[in-house]
Scaffold this motif. Structure first.
Motif, PDB file in Angstrom:
ATOM      1  N   ARG A 129       0.804  -1.226   0.000  1.00 21.54           N
ATOM      2  CA  ARG A 129       0.000   0.000   0.000  1.00 21.54           C
ATOM      3  C   ARG A 129       0.840   1.281   0.000  1.00 21.54           C
ATOM      4  NH1 ARG A 129      -5.349  -0.959   1.458  1.00 21.54           N
ATOM      5  NH2 ARG A 129      -5.548   1.039   2.511  1.00 21.54           N
ATOM      6  N   ASP A 130       2.148   1.146   0.066  1.00 14.36           N
ATOM      7  CA  ASP A 130       3.043   2.311   0.090  1.00 14.36           C
ATOM      8  C   ASP A 130       3.907   2.286  -1.166  1.00 14.36           C
ATOM      9  OD1 ASP A 130       4.868   4.308   0.533  1.00 14.36           O
ATOM     10  OD2 ASP A 130       5.345   3.711   2.583  1.00 14.36           O
ATOM     11  N   THR A 131       3.623   3.168  -2.103  1.00 14.28           N
ATOM     12  CA  THR A 131       4.320   3.139  -3.393  1.00 14.28           C
ATOM     13  C   THR A 131       5.779   3.564  -3.294  1.00 14.28           C
ATOM     14  OG1 THR A 131       3.528   5.394  -3.877  1.00 14.28           O
ATOM     15  CG2 THR A 131       2.196   3.544  -4.685  1.00 14.28           C
ATOM     16  N   ALA A 132       6.212   4.039  -2.135  1.00 14.63           N
ATOM     17  CA  ALA A 132       7.624   4.373  -1.957  1.00 14.63           C
ATOM     18  C   ALA A 132       8.464   3.142  -1.627  1.00 14.63           C
ATOM     19  CB  ALA A 132       7.782   5.414  -0.850  1.00 14.63           C
ATOM     20  N   CYS A 133       7.794   2.004  -1.389  1.00 17.15           N
ATOM     21  CA  CYS A 133       8.488   0.783  -0.961  1.00 17.15           C
ATOM     22  C   CYS A 133       8.466  -0.271  -2.066  1.00 17.15           C
ATOM     23  CB  CYS A 133       7.825   0.221   0.296  1.00 17.15           C
ATOM     24  SG  CYS A 133       7.882   1.328   1.714  1.00 17.15           S
ATOM     25  N   ALA A 134       9.426  -1.164  -1.999  1.00 10.25           N
ATOM     26  CA  ALA A 134       9.496  -2.257  -2.966  1.00 10.25           C
ATOM     27  C   ALA A 134       8.402  -3.282  -2.696  1.00 10.25           C
ATOM     28  CB  ALA A 134      10.866  -2.921  -2.888  1.00 10.25           C
ATOM     29  N   CYS A 135       7.723  -3.702  -3.759  1.00  6.88           N
ATOM     30  CA  CYS A 135       6.667  -4.713  -3.629  1.00  6.88           C
ATOM     31  C   CYS A 135       6.496  -5.413  -4.965  1.00  6.88           C
ATOM     32  CB  CYS A 135       5.350  -4.076  -3.194  1.00  6.88           C
ATOM     33  SG  CYS A 135       3.957  -5.240  -3.196  1.00  6.88           S
ATOM     34  N   ASN A 136       6.814  -6.695  -5.002  1.00 10.02           N
ATOM     35  CA  ASN A 136       6.664  -7.462  -6.237  1.00 10.02           C
ATOM     36  C   ASN A 136       5.216  -7.628  -6.652  1.00 10.02           C
ATOM     37  OD1 ASN A 136       9.423  -8.053  -6.812  1.00 10.02           O
ATOM     38  ND2 ASN A 136       9.416  -9.558  -5.153  1.00 10.02           N
ATOM     39  N   LYS A 137       4.303  -7.582  -5.704  1.00  6.72           N
ATOM     40  CA  LYS A 137       2.882  -7.713  -6.023  1.00  6.72           C
ATOM     41  C   LYS A 137       2.378  -6.468  -6.751  1.00  6.72           C
ATOM     42  CE  LYS A 137       0.253  -9.861  -3.061  1.00  6.72           C
ATOM     43  NZ  LYS A 137      -0.196 -11.025  -3.874  1.00  6.72           N
ATOM     44  N   ARG A 138       2.890  -5.326  -6.362  1.00  2.87           N
ATOM     45  CA  ARG A 138       2.483  -4.061  -6.972  1.00  2.87           C
ATOM     46  C   ARG A 138       3.334  -3.743  -8.200  1.00  2.87           C
ATOM     47  NH1 ARG A 138       3.965  -0.969  -3.216  1.00  2.87           N
ATOM     48  NH2 ARG A 138       5.763  -0.130  -4.351  1.00  2.87           N
ATOM     49  N   GLU A 139       4.643  -4.000  -8.113  1.00  2.00           N
ATOM     50  CA  GLU A 139       5.587  -3.712  -9.200  1.00  2.00           C
ATOM     51  C   GLU A 139       6.529  -4.903  -9.356  1.00  2.00           C
ATOM     52  OE1 GLU A 139       8.922  -0.373 -10.488  1.00  2.00           O
ATOM     53  OE2 GLU A 139       7.668  -0.031  -8.728  1.00  2.00           O
ATOM     54  N   PRO A 140       6.181  -5.851 -10.228  1.00  2.00           N
ATOM     55  CA  PRO A 140       6.986  -7.069 -10.364  1.00  2.00           C
ATOM     56  C   PRO A 140       8.458  -6.772 -10.618  1.00  2.00           C
ATOM     57  CG  PRO A 140       4.944  -7.273 -11.594  1.00  2.00           C
ATOM     58  CD  PRO A 140       5.006  -5.851 -11.112  1.00  2.00           C
ATOM     59  N   GLY A 141       9.303  -7.483  -9.871  1.00  6.76           N
ATOM     60  CA  GLY A 141      10.737  -7.319 -10.025  1.00  6.76           C
ATOM     61  C   GLY A 141      11.369  -6.281  -9.126  1.00  6.76           C
ATOM     62  N   SER A 142      10.550  -5.558  -8.371  1.00 10.97           N
ATOM     63  CA  SER A 142      11.093  -4.493  -7.520  1.00 10.97           C
ATOM     64  C   SER A 142      11.618  -5.027  -6.193  1.00 10.97           C
ATOM     65  CB  SER A 142      10.027  -3.420  -7.263  1.00 10.97           C
ATOM     66  OG  SER A 142       8.927  -3.963  -6.550  1.00 10.97           O
TER      67      SER A 142
END
Length: 332
Positions: A129-142
């Motif tokens: 829920r925080d776009t400043a953090c890495a999350c593969n579910k939100r941004e694959p590969g991050s």
């Protein structure tokens, strides 16, 4: 929140065509159906979800609960959680579902949230829920910031090196124990998917959570005829009693005869990356006389492959006690 196109569908085929056409025309751009909006709108405001088109489906004829010819129940995708929880058929024959719904949120949210929307409820992982953090579910590969980060509330079953986010829904845990069927209509026609096949494990693709394809619309959920003589219960353990997500929860359906368990269905929430049905626990219980020792063995079978993280190891013991208590309640 980013700008988006908005339209309203009044027929099921119109909604599906609009969703499929928009996905094709905009080269895979996100299209979302909205009903209650209790999850989608929040995520759009946080810039986690940013669909190019939103289609309002509140005017589709999907708001009824009906008994099926074989004695089961057909639940429309637009049935509100508040109405479903107190429906006479649910209270009489599917108590575990009513209990799960009533423990799931505040009264205001239950008045808006729908069956279809609840099936698609997304994780409450803070990094998702925080776009400043890495999350593969939100941004694959991050990457997955929760691994090694704040993971107290996250999953210990079904995790992968790419994602440890837990499924937050209470309703879906009860539906797993009830062996629900999710009915989907899309460009390929209608198909029925058992709920335990509807949700996907994160694996290498945590961004894909269900079997839904672009333009697919959940139309209703089917519940099989209730087991004769079975009792069911939903137990939710959480940090506070009011409006909180489960740290561990158990949905159990048990049929006993002559002090022996003839059949048991066991699912748990709060501890899995999807609603966690456990054939292993059910196998331990089948044919046995109910006892705390038996329930403990079932819990140990369910948790045998748990992979706790740095802060959520306590969930193993909490889940064990939760399941023992729930099974004890329905077999007392």
């Amino acid at each position: 929140m980013q700008t988006f196109a908005f339209s309203r569908a009044t027929r099921i085929d119109q909604a599906i065509q609009a969703g499929t056409r928009a996905s094709t025309a905009q080269q895979g751009a996100e299209v979302r159906f909205v009903a209650g909006g209790t999850t989608l709108i929040d995520l759009m405001k946080l810039d986690v979800e940013h669909p190019a088109q939103v289609i309002d489906i509140n005017h589709l004829p999907l708001g009824e609960v009906e008994q099926t010819s074989d004695g089961g129940l057909k639940i429309g995708a637009l049935v509100r959680n508040a109405d479903l929880a107190v429906h006479p058929q649910v209270q009489q024959h599917y108590a575990v579902l009513g209990e799960a719904l009533l423990s799931g949120a505040s009264g205001q949210l239950r008045n808006m949230a729908t069956t279809g929307g609840n099936l698609l409820q997304r994780t409450r992982c803070v990094y998702f829920r925080d776009t400043a953090c890495a999350c593969n579910k939100r941004e694959p590969g991050s990457g997955c910031a929760a691994i090694g980060g704040y993971n107290r509330n996250l999953a210990i079953l079904g995790v992968s090196k790419h994602c440890i986010a837990s499924n937050p829904s209470d309703m879906n845990v009860a539906l797993a124990a009830l062996e629900a069927i999710v009915v989907i209509r899309g460009a390929r026609g209608e198909r029925q998917v058992p709920i335990n096949e509807f949700f996907l494990l994160p694996g290498d693709t945590p961004q894909r959570e269900t079997v839904l394809e672009p333009g697919d619309l959940i139309t209703h959920v089917l519940l099989p005829r209730p087991l004769d003589g079975a009792r069911s219960h939903y137990l939710k353990l959480r940090d506070r009693a009011s409006y909180e997500f489960a740290l561990a929860s158990a949905a159990v359906v048990v049929h006993t005869e002559n002090r022996r368990i003839v059949q048991a269905r066991v699912a748990m929430g709060g501890i899995g990356t999807r609603p966690w049905r456990s054939p292993e626990a059910e196998h331990v219980l089948a044919g046995q006389a109910p006892s705390p020792a038996l329930f403990d063995r079932a819990a140990q079978a369910l948790l045998a492959n748990a992979q706790p993280q740095s802060q959520n190891g306590f969930k193993q013991e909490l889940a064990r006690r939760c399941l023992i208590q729930a099974l004890g309640t329905v077999t007392a």
